[in-house]
Each structure stands twice: as structure tokens, then as C-alpha cells.
Design a protein around this motif. Sequence first.
Motif, short mmCIF file in Angstrom:
data_model
loop_
_atom_site.label_atom_id
_atom_site.label_comp_id
_atom_site.label_asym_id
_atom_site.label_seq_id
_atom_site.Cartn_x
_atom_site.Cartn_y
_atom_site.Cartn_z
N ALA A 113 8.91 12.89 -17.05
CA ALA A 113 7.63 12.83 -17.77
C ALA A 113 7.54 13.94 -18.81
CB ALA A 113 6.48 12.93 -16.77
N LEU A 114 8.08 15.12 -18.46
CA LEU A 114 8.03 16.26 -19.39
C LEU A 114 9.03 16.12 -20.53
CD1 LEU A 114 8.04 19.57 -17.31
CD2 LEU A 114 6.24 18.75 -18.81
N TYR A 115 10.28 15.88 -20.14
CA TYR A 115 11.38 15.85 -21.11
C TYR A 115 12.28 14.66 -20.77
CZ TYR A 115 9.93 20.64 -22.13
OH TYR A 115 9.20 21.75 -22.49
N PRO A 116 12.00 13.50 -21.37
CA PRO A 116 12.79 12.32 -21.03
C PRO A 116 14.31 12.53 -21.17
CG PRO A 116 10.91 11.72 -22.40
CD PRO A 116 10.93 13.21 -22.33
N PHE A 131 16.01 15.25 -20.69
CA PHE A 131 16.46 16.02 -19.51
C PHE A 131 16.56 15.06 -18.32
CE2 PHE A 131 15.63 20.45 -17.34
CZ PHE A 131 16.84 20.33 -16.68
N GLY A 132 15.56 14.20 -18.20
CA GLY A 132 15.59 13.21 -17.11
C GLY A 132 16.84 12.34 -17.21
N HIS A 133 17.21 11.98 -18.44
CA HIS A 133 18.39 11.14 -18.64
C HIS A 133 19.66 11.87 -18.17
CE1 HIS A 133 20.66 7.91 -20.46
NE2 HIS A 133 21.40 8.81 -21.08
N ILE A 134 19.72 13.18 -18.46
CA ILE A 134 20.87 13.98 -18.01
C ILE A 134 20.93 13.98 -16.48
CG2 ILE A 134 21.73 16.38 -17.85
CD1 ILE A 134 22.27 15.21 -20.59
N VAL A 135 19.77 14.17 -15.85
CA VAL A 135 19.76 14.25 -14.39
C VAL A 135 20.13 12.89 -13.79
CG1 VAL A 135 18.24 14.58 -12.38
CG2 VAL A 135 18.22 16.22 -14.25
N ARG A 136 19.74 11.80 -14.43
CA ARG A 136 20.13 10.48 -13.92
C ARG A 136 21.64 10.26 -13.98
NH1 ARG A 136 16.55 6.94 -12.25
NH2 ARG A 136 14.39 7.37 -12.83
N ARG A 137 22.32 11.03 -14.84
CA ARG A 137 23.79 10.93 -14.92
C ARG A 137 24.47 12.01 -14.08
NH1 ARG A 137 26.19 11.02 -20.67
NH2 ARG A 137 28.10 11.02 -19.47
N LEU A 138 23.69 12.84 -13.41
CA LEU A 138 24.28 13.94 -12.63
C LEU A 138 24.77 13.36 -11.29
CD1 LEU A 138 22.81 17.49 -12.38
CD2 LEU A 138 23.95 16.40 -10.45
N GLY A 139 26.08 13.40 -11.08
CA GLY A 139 26.64 12.86 -9.85
C GLY A 139 26.25 11.40 -9.68
N SER A 140 25.81 11.08 -8.47
CA SER A 140 25.42 9.71 -8.12
C SER A 140 24.09 9.80 -7.39
CB SER A 140 26.46 9.15 -7.16
OG SER A 140 26.55 10.03 -6.04
N ARG A 141 23.52 8.66 -7.01
CA ARG A 141 22.29 8.75 -6.20
C ARG A 141 22.54 9.56 -4.94
NH1 ARG A 141 17.98 3.82 -6.13
NH2 ARG A 141 17.81 3.69 -8.38
N GLN A 142 23.71 9.34 -4.32
CA GLN A 142 24.02 10.08 -3.09
C GLN A 142 23.96 11.58 -3.33
OE1 GLN A 142 25.54 7.33 -4.17
NE2 GLN A 142 26.69 6.26 -2.58
N ILE A 143 24.50 12.01 -4.47
CA ILE A 143 24.51 13.44 -4.80
C ILE A 143 23.09 13.90 -5.14
CG2 ILE A 143 25.31 15.13 -6.54
CD1 ILE A 143 27.51 14.36 -4.59
N ARG A 144 22.36 13.08 -5.90
CA ARG A 144 21.02 13.52 -6.33
C ARG A 144 20.03 13.54 -5.16
NH1 ARG A 144 22.61 10.08 -10.52
NH2 ARG A 144 21.21 8.40 -9.90
N ASN A 145 20.31 12.76 -4.12
CA ASN A 145 19.42 12.78 -2.95
C ASN A 145 19.59 14.05 -2.13
OD1 ASN A 145 18.21 10.32 -3.43
ND2 ASN A 145 19.73 9.14 -2.28
N LEU A 146 20.74 14.70 -2.24
CA LEU A 146 20.97 15.96 -1.51
C LEU A 146 20.86 17.17 -2.43
CD1 LEU A 146 24.18 15.14 0.64
CD2 LEU A 146 21.87 15.48 1.52
N GLY A 147 21.41 17.07 -3.62
CA GLY A 147 21.58 18.23 -4.52
C GLY A 147 20.26 18.71 -5.10
N THR A 148 20.23 20.00 -5.43
CA THR A 148 19.00 20.64 -5.91
C THR A 148 19.27 21.36 -7.24
OG1 THR A 148 19.49 22.73 -4.81
CG2 THR A 148 18.28 21.08 -3.52
N ILE A 149 18.19 21.59 -7.98
CA ILE A 149 18.33 22.36 -9.23
C ILE A 149 18.69 23.80 -8.87
CG2 ILE A 149 17.21 23.04 -11.39
CD1 ILE A 149 15.29 20.75 -11.09
N GLY A 150 18.06 24.34 -7.82
CA GLY A 150 18.37 25.72 -7.40
C GLY A 150 19.85 25.88 -7.10
#
Length: 469
Positions: free
Chosen positions: A257-260, A262-281
Motif C-alpha cells: 500500500a505504501l510503496y507498490p 517495494f511490494g513487487h520486490i518482496v513478492r519476488r523474494l524467495g517463494s511463498r514458503q520463504i516469505r511465510n517464515l522469513g522476516t525483514i529483520g
Amino acid sequence: MSRFVLNGVLHRAEAPGSMTMLDYLRTRLQLTAAKEGCAEGDCGACTIIRVGSSGRHEAVNACLMLVGQADGAEILTVEGLESANGGRITPVQEEMARLGGTQCGFCTPGFIAALVALGHDAGPLTDDTIHEALAGNLCRCTGYRPIVDAAREAGLSPFHQPARPPEPTPAQRHGGHAFFAPTSLAELLALRAEHPDAMLLAGGTDLGLDVSKERRQPPSVLHTARVRELCAVEEASDSVTFGAAVTYTEALPALEALYPSFGHIVRRLGSRQIRNLGTIGGNIGNASPIGDTPPCLIALDATLVVSSPGGEREIPIEDFFVGYRRTALGRDEVIRAIRLPKPAPGEIFRAYKVSKRYDQDISTVIGAYRITLDGGAVAAARIAYGGMAAVPARARRAEDALHGMAWSEAAALGAGAALAGDFRPITDHRGSAAYRMRVAANLLVRLWRDTAAPGGETDVMALGAAELR
Ligand SMILES: Cc1cc2nc3c(=O)[nH]c(=O)nc-3n(C[C@H](O)[C@H](O)[C@H](O)COP(=O)(O)OP(=O)(O)OC[C@H]3O[C@@H](n4cnc5c(N)ncnc54)[C@H](O)[C@@H]3O)c2cc1C
Ligand code: FES
Ligand code: FES
């Protein structure tokens, strides 16, 4: 001892919290549907489903997730799907068999688990969401089309009712191993002071590889996922603050919502499996020069809120990375949160990731750009890159080259040329130094095309080689 609901039944894991779920399921429980393909989060053969306190069904890699991370959750493996579906094989399993979505079968349970999780998602079921959900699953036999057909034909609707999970255990001990899962920042900091050598674990998508691939078993683990102060997303008038243990999946709605872009980059980060566990921190703490979020956060001038028993301090993320995989974090400190300013009027943000594969691949180069235009001229520019130096870093000479210039292709090319004064990238298996320089400069032209050129957003894949000088 870790306690969780496993395939509908309350389970007490007689194993160290630092063992991988995959090893535990396969070697201790003989639940062998989940397979070990790569042991590093890439192939998806080990996919299982975690149902957390939110009730969301999340596909996760059992080769990276540790037994201690399952504590207080519900875990579904392919062995449990039939009983969860009222004693009948699930529609997606039927369709996989009918349409030839399985051949040797090695990858099949992972695909089934990823698709069952998708079926429990509230979002729309389209070819795009099917492809996104399967980006973390590899099959060497089918060519994927029958698998996607099976997903489409099955309809993928929810069938599993989450069970009431057990209360989480703050300290799981087994043999000489301890897995601490504190719930408050004060407890986390006290435990960090008491156990300075404990593995500080968020999602484990980086650290899990130590256990899974390197076969190291840390004697003690300090898990951040239950620390309430690290799990919140808070909005203020001028910023949004993400707790360091917020997963990518949880952060995505606010980020998009803030930065589409950036959202697009995060959607390409790893896979859903990775994004469900992985954190920005974890992405920041890992301090990789090719992590995807740091260049975006540097361009956006984000601030890290860092806590220690002595109190709290703030570090502009730009100053956080002090050398190759070295950070400004003290031994007794943890990242509590990341504060992201909201976009100012007239500001444009774009980020572009270039990797060998579109999905599930680490960046070769990633560029992030925040520019403010005033009457067609560049009033302000903040540019950061990953993959160009030992740390994610700003491109100050390129910024200076843009400042005050009419926003034109010539200005973008000039800034691209100035990058030679900012970076001396290395050559490695992802790309040569010359390739990195060329790509980093070309991304500035892409930025210009996307933001100023007639016709607006370009698909860089469609640009010919001659256009990308
Ligand atoms: C298959 C696969 C694909 C991947 N794809 C990408 C990709 O496309 N782009 C990308 O950038 N990364 C990628 N990664 C790397 C990884 O997913 C990210 O770096 C992720 O953000 C790590 O977060 P985590 O919560 O899993 O961290 P963890 O593994 O738990 O921790 C990583 C590091 O951060 C430290 N840490 C965690 N929390 C804190 C805290 N609060 N304070 C201080 N230090 C902390 C840990 O101690 C550790 O050193 C991929 C990994 C895998 C396995
Ligand atoms: S075994 Fe390949 S992703 Fe886990
Ligand atoms: S069916 Fe053989 S790997 Fe997918």
C-alpha cells in the motif's frame, strides 16, 4: 519440549528444538511424504503447512523450519490431508493423479501441500496466484502444465478447520539443547545477555541452512517470533513501523500500500514458503550485500530501532552496514523495528531486481530509487544498490549527477556513467563486474522510461539489447 498439533492430534516432540522439522518428521515419526531434495529451501519437496495463531494456512519449508518453531502451532503434512478432508482424498490429489501432474512422485507431496495452503488463502484463485504459490516448488518430470491444470480443475477450496493449538512453551529443553521463545522484549534482552552465544533466530530462512545443510546443531537458540514488540505493524501520520520479526507475508499488505514497487520486490523474494517464515529483520541482520530489502530501505531513508538492556537507540539504515556482513549492532543489541517514512507528495519510488531466474533467485544487482521531480527537473534523488559492493550502499555520485537536471534520458545516462565513481563491483558466479556496472546503469534508464518516457511503465524483458546500452 515442543508441543504442537500434528495432523489433528496433539503432539509432544521428543527432540531438540534446533532439529529441522524435516528430519524430525522423516526420521523420528516416519512421516516420509515430505522429501529432502535440496535441504536449502529451493526445491519445495519438503513443503508442509503451518497453521499459526492467526488461523492462516502457510506453506513452509520443513528443511529450514526448526522443531522449536512449530511449538504452539498446528502442522499439517500430506499424510494428514485425507482425515482433515472428512476421510476422502482431497480434490487436488485426485486431479494431480487424473491429469498426470505426478510422474516419479518425488516432488508431488510438496506441490500438494503448497496448493492446499493456497486453497485456504482468502485471495483470488487465478493462474497468477497458482504460479506464485508454486514458484518455490521444482519438478524435473512434468513440465508443470499438468500440475497447474490440476490446481485449476480442483478448484482449491478450504476444507481444514484449524484445531485449538496448545499454549506455547517459553523454554523448550531436550538433552543439552535449549530453545527459548520469549514473549516480551525485556525477556528477549535478558536471555540474550544470559546466553550471548545463542543463535538469534527469526524465521530461520538464512540460519536454518546452518542446521539443514551444514548439519550444525546450536546448543541454544533464542527465537524472536513470539516477542510482541517485534511482531507489530504500527502506523503513524508520517511513517509505518514494522517489528523486526514481522514476516514478509505479514508485512506485504502495508508495504504494497505504501510503496507498490517495494511490494513487487518482496513478492519476488524467495517463494511463498520463504516469505511465510522469513522476516525483514532477518534480511537486515543477515547483512548480505545482495539482500533485497536493504537497498529499498536505504533509498527510502528508513530508520532501525535497536534495543539493548541499556535502552533504545535509532540508526539510519544507511549507517548500519559497516563492512562485508558486519553491522553496527552491539553484542547485546537486537533490531526491534524498522521505521519506514510514508511517501512525500511528488515523490517517486521504484526498485528493480535483476537475477538469473525471475522467481526464487537471489539478486545479481538490485537498484532502488527515490526521486522527487519539480517542474520536470530532479529536485531530490536517493539511490541505493545491492550487489555492487561489499555492503548495500548509496550511489552518491549518481545522485549528485541527477540533482537539478531535467529528468531526461540524457540525465539517466549521465547518472549511470557516474556510478563508476560509486562502485567497483566484484566478479562472481552471479555476474561479472562489467555486467553489474552495465546493469546498474541500465536500470537508471529503465527508471527514466518508467517515470517520464511517453508510454509510461516499460517491461524491461521486452526491451531489445540495442535499447539497453
Ligand atoms: C530458498 C531461499 C531463497 C531466498 N531468496 C531471497 C531473496 O530473493 N532475496 C533476499 O534478500 N533473501 C533471500 N533469501 C534469504 C532469506 O530468506 C532472507 O535474508 C530473510 O529475510 C531472512 O530472514 P529470517 O527471518 O529467516 O532470518 P534468520 O535466518 O532467522 O536470521 C538471519 C540473520 O539475522 C539475524 N537476526 C534476525 N532477527 C534479528 C533481530 N531482531 N535483531 C538482530 N539480528 C537479527 C540472525 O541472528 C541471523 O544472523 C532466501 C533464502 C532462501 C533459503
Ligand atoms: S528440501 Fe528443498 S526446499 Fe526443502
Ligand atoms: S514428478 Fe518427478 S520430480 Fe516431479
